[in-house]
Write a protein that holds these residues in place. Structure first.
Motif, mmCIF file in Angstrom:
data_model
loop_
_atom_site.group_PDB
_atom_site.id
_atom_site.type_symbol
_atom_site.label_atom_id
_atom_site.label_comp_id
_atom_site.label_asym_id
_atom_site.label_seq_id
_atom_site.Cartn_x
_atom_site.Cartn_y
_atom_site.Cartn_z
ATOM 1 N N TRP A 278 12.418 6.582 8.165
ATOM 2 C CA TRP A 278 12.562 5.072 8.502
ATOM 3 C C TRP A 278 11.062 4.270 8.200
ATOM 4 N N PRO A 279 11.267 2.843 7.538
ATOM 5 C CA PRO A 279 9.981 2.308 7.370
ATOM 6 C C PRO A 279 9.367 2.176 8.843
ATOM 7 N N SER A 280 8.039 1.885 9.200
ATOM 8 C CA SER A 280 7.578 1.387 10.324
ATOM 9 C C SER A 280 8.194 0.362 10.905
ATOM 10 N N ASN A 281 8.482 0.322 12.175
ATOM 11 C CA ASN A 281 9.317 -0.888 12.853
ATOM 12 C C ASN A 281 8.270 -1.995 13.438
ATOM 13 N N ILE A 282 6.959 -1.733 13.125
ATOM 14 C CA ILE A 282 6.238 -2.795 13.644
ATOM 15 C C ILE A 282 6.416 -4.148 13.480
ATOM 16 N N TYR A 283 7.116 -4.682 12.277
ATOM 17 C CA TYR A 283 7.444 -5.731 12.008
ATOM 18 C C TYR A 283 8.168 -6.266 13.277
ATOM 19 N N TRP A 301 -3.404 -4.833 10.931
ATOM 20 C CA TRP A 301 -2.377 -3.799 10.552
ATOM 21 C C TRP A 301 -1.408 -4.582 9.489
ATOM 22 N N TRP A 302 -1.551 -4.155 8.411
ATOM 23 C CA TRP A 302 -0.728 -4.969 7.271
ATOM 24 C C TRP A 302 -0.338 -3.629 6.297
ATOM 25 N N SER A 303 0.756 -4.280 5.687
ATOM 26 C CA SER A 303 1.334 -3.525 4.519
ATOM 27 C C SER A 303 1.620 -4.767 3.680
ATOM 28 N N ARG A 304 1.105 -4.852 2.288
ATOM 29 C CA ARG A 304 1.681 -6.042 1.608
ATOM 30 C C ARG A 304 1.721 -5.375 0.056
ATOM 31 N N PRO A 305 2.644 -6.077 -0.657
ATOM 32 C CA PRO A 305 2.816 -5.668 -1.973
ATOM 33 C C PRO A 305 1.574 -6.045 -2.841
ATOM 34 N N ALA A 306 1.209 -5.015 -3.638
ATOM 35 C CA ALA A 306 0.281 -4.911 -4.687
ATOM 36 C C ALA A 306 0.759 -4.421 -6.019
ATOM 37 N N ILE A 307 -0.045 -4.830 -7.249
ATOM 38 C CA ILE A 307 0.717 -4.431 -8.462
ATOM 39 C C ILE A 307 0.035 -3.462 -9.250
ATOM 40 N N ALA A 355 6.382 -1.977 -10.921
ATOM 41 C CA ALA A 355 5.293 -1.906 -10.917
ATOM 42 C C ALA A 355 4.385 -2.125 -9.611
ATOM 43 N N PHE A 356 5.324 -2.666 -8.724
ATOM 44 C CA PHE A 356 4.756 -2.817 -7.161
ATOM 45 C C PHE A 356 4.815 -1.889 -6.394
ATOM 46 N N TYR A 357 3.614 -1.530 -5.529
ATOM 47 C CA TYR A 357 3.587 -0.787 -4.273
ATOM 48 C C TYR A 357 3.140 -1.473 -3.278
ATOM 49 N N GLN A 358 3.247 -0.673 -2.093
ATOM 50 C CA GLN A 358 2.808 -1.333 -0.936
ATOM 51 C C GLN A 358 1.455 -0.856 -0.540
ATOM 52 N N ASP A 359 0.427 -1.722 -0.670
ATOM 53 C CA ASP A 359 -0.846 -1.463 -0.139
ATOM 54 C C ASP A 359 -0.955 -1.538 1.254
ATOM 55 N N ARG A 360 -1.689 -0.653 1.951
ATOM 56 C CA ARG A 360 -1.695 -0.526 3.401
ATOM 57 C C ARG A 360 -3.132 -0.413 3.920
ATOM 58 N N SER A 361 -3.134 -1.088 5.120
ATOM 59 C CA SER A 361 -4.655 -0.953 5.805
ATOM 60 C C SER A 361 -4.963 0.217 6.339
ATOM 61 N N LEU A 362 -5.970 0.599 6.830
ATOM 62 C CA LEU A 362 -6.304 1.925 7.528
ATOM 63 C C LEU A 362 -5.421 2.110 8.717
ATOM 64 N N PHE A 366 -2.814 5.056 9.742
ATOM 65 C CA PHE A 366 -2.833 5.696 10.738
ATOM 66 C C PHE A 366 -1.490 5.538 11.696
ATOM 67 N N THR A 367 -1.006 4.639 11.954
ATOM 68 C CA THR A 367 0.416 4.582 12.784
ATOM 69 C C THR A 367 1.457 5.016 12.004
ATOM 70 N N GLY A 368 1.181 5.072 10.620
ATOM 71 C CA GLY A 368 2.589 5.426 9.827
ATOM 72 C C GLY A 368 2.445 6.953 10.037
ATOM 73 N N LEU A 369 1.550 7.563 9.919
ATOM 74 C CA LEU A 369 1.453 9.211 10.311
ATOM 75 C C LEU A 369 2.455 9.435 11.443
ATOM 76 N N PHE A 370 2.349 8.776 12.587
ATOM 77 C CA PHE A 370 3.117 8.952 13.513
ATOM 78 C C PHE A 370 4.658 8.615 13.552
ATOM 79 N N SER A 371 4.783 7.667 12.748
ATOM 80 C CA SER A 371 6.101 7.117 12.629
ATOM 81 C C SER A 371 7.050 8.008 11.686
#
Length: 375
Positions: A278-283, A301-307, A355-362, A366-371
């Motif tokens: 599943w996607p992270s549920n932090i939102y 803590w962010w994930s945002r669209p990038a090109i 062409a879009f992907y999700q750019d993620r903060s460190l 880190f939290t995504g590894l556990f989710s």
């Protein structure tokens, strides 16, 4: 009891799909329970973007064709319609890429352009496409997928496409928090309320959907008269508390969502999946916090669209579709203004070139590894 029909289906071979679709509808009482000869039957697939069926982003044409044939055999007048983001430019490109145009040609039926069909203003001012309202039967045909904003996108959210034109972008802009947006989705579903929903779960999408996730073989087709029952059952089947999905929680608060224990499953009963990503549920978690605290956390803590400049063709479909003007045309690729971005992922949904992907903060990584979201 809320009835759900499930059939095992492990490929998009037309004969296997037709058998599974027919089984599901028969388990619900047969096609004649829903339509008669001469009725106008509208099929509403998920036509998110101009993507080929092999990408598993949209409802597979084999599923659409099988459902269409069931109602054509009754003598019904069948049409297929949707309003995907960015289709105001050239909706025929969407019909063609998704394989739906081929289905229409084989069956001699017309695809319906919601953008050009007009709308009725309903409920609290929602424009709902005229073909949806005027049809005798609306058959909702969603694709089983994750969604990085709403966690899960399936039966209820698919009816968001009943809103033509830029209205969908306006609601993203006006209601950026998942819980607020979920209430809008629920209200639109209740206005359109299809009499039959049939889910393409042969190959779903896990990870960071709705267009950038990974295909997942699930081998099922599901059907119900109650789209909310499906939206509760499927996350439960895939190992999640269904009320972590904002739309389901919004429905529960209104007393509309069934308890998973009350669901009656007919036909094939698949085993629960314990490794679905599943996607992270932090939102959703941040949605419960005071807005000032949530904003402070989101700075780290962010994930945002990038090109990806290697994939981008600078067609500017994303620029035209962004509901908040966070993208502007650039010399090589469009440019982001992240101070405006509300992370609705409309740009990712409409991009014809993936062409879009999700750019993620460190911290996100880190939290995504556990989710279990990140590989």
């Amino acid at each position: 009891m809320k009835g759900i029909a499930v059939s095992e289906c492990h490929s998009y071979d037309p004969e296997e799909v037709r058998e599974s679709v027919t089984e599901c509808i028969e388990l619900l009482g047969g096609a004649r329970r829903f339509a008669s000869s001469g009725d106008r039957v509208l099929l509403k697939p998920n036509m998110l973007m101009a993507a080929s069926p092999e990408r598993h982003v949209t409802t597979h044409p084999s599923v659409i064709e099988a459902v269409a044939e069931v109602f054509l055999d009754l003598g019904a007048e069948v049409s297929i319609g949707d309003s995907p983001g960015g289709s105001f430019r050239n909706i025929e490109r969407f019909w063609r890429a998704t394989g739906i145009l081929d289905v229409c040609r084989r069956l001699d039926i017309e695809p319906v352009n919601f953008e050009a069909s007009g709308s009725y203003i309903m409920g609290s001012g929602y424009p709902i496409s005229r073909p949806v309202v005027d049809s005798d039967l609306v058959v909702n045909l969603p694709k089983l997928k994750t969604h990085s904003m709403t966690i899960f996108t399936c039966a209820v959210k698919n009816m968001y496409g009943a809103v033509p034109g830029f209205g969908k972008a306006d609601y993203h802009r006006e209601h950026p928090r998942p819980s607020e947006f979920a209430r809008r989705l629920l209200e639109i579903y209740l206005l359109t309320e299809p009499a039959l929903t049939l889910v393409d779960g042969v190959v779903g999408m896990e990870g960071n959907g709705p267009s950038g996730g990974d295909p997942r073989d699930l081998g099922i087709i599901l059907a119900s008269e109650d789209a909310l029952a499906l939206d509760v059952y499927i996350p439960w089947l895939l190992g999640m508390d269904p009320f972590r999905v904002p739309v389901n929680e919004a429905a529960r608060r209104e007393g509309l969502a069934p308890d998973p224990a009350e669901l009656e499953i007919a036909g094939y009963e698949p085993e629960r999946v314990d490794d679905f990503r599943w996607p992270s549920n932090i939102y959703y978690t941040l949605d419960l916090l005071p807005s000032g605290l949530a904003r402070a956390i989101m700075k780290l803590w962010w994930s945002r669209p990038a090109i990806d400049p290697e994939r981008c063709r600078n067609c500017n479909v994303c620029v035209e579709s962004c509901p908040v003007g966070a993208l502007k045309a650039g010399a090589v690729i469009p440019e982001f203004d992240y101070s405006r971005c509300i992370n609705c992922l409309c740009c990712m949904e409409v991009c014809p070139h993936a062409a879009f992907y999700q750019d993620r903060s460190l911290l996100y990584r880190f939290t995504g590894l556990f989710s279990g979201v990140l590989k």
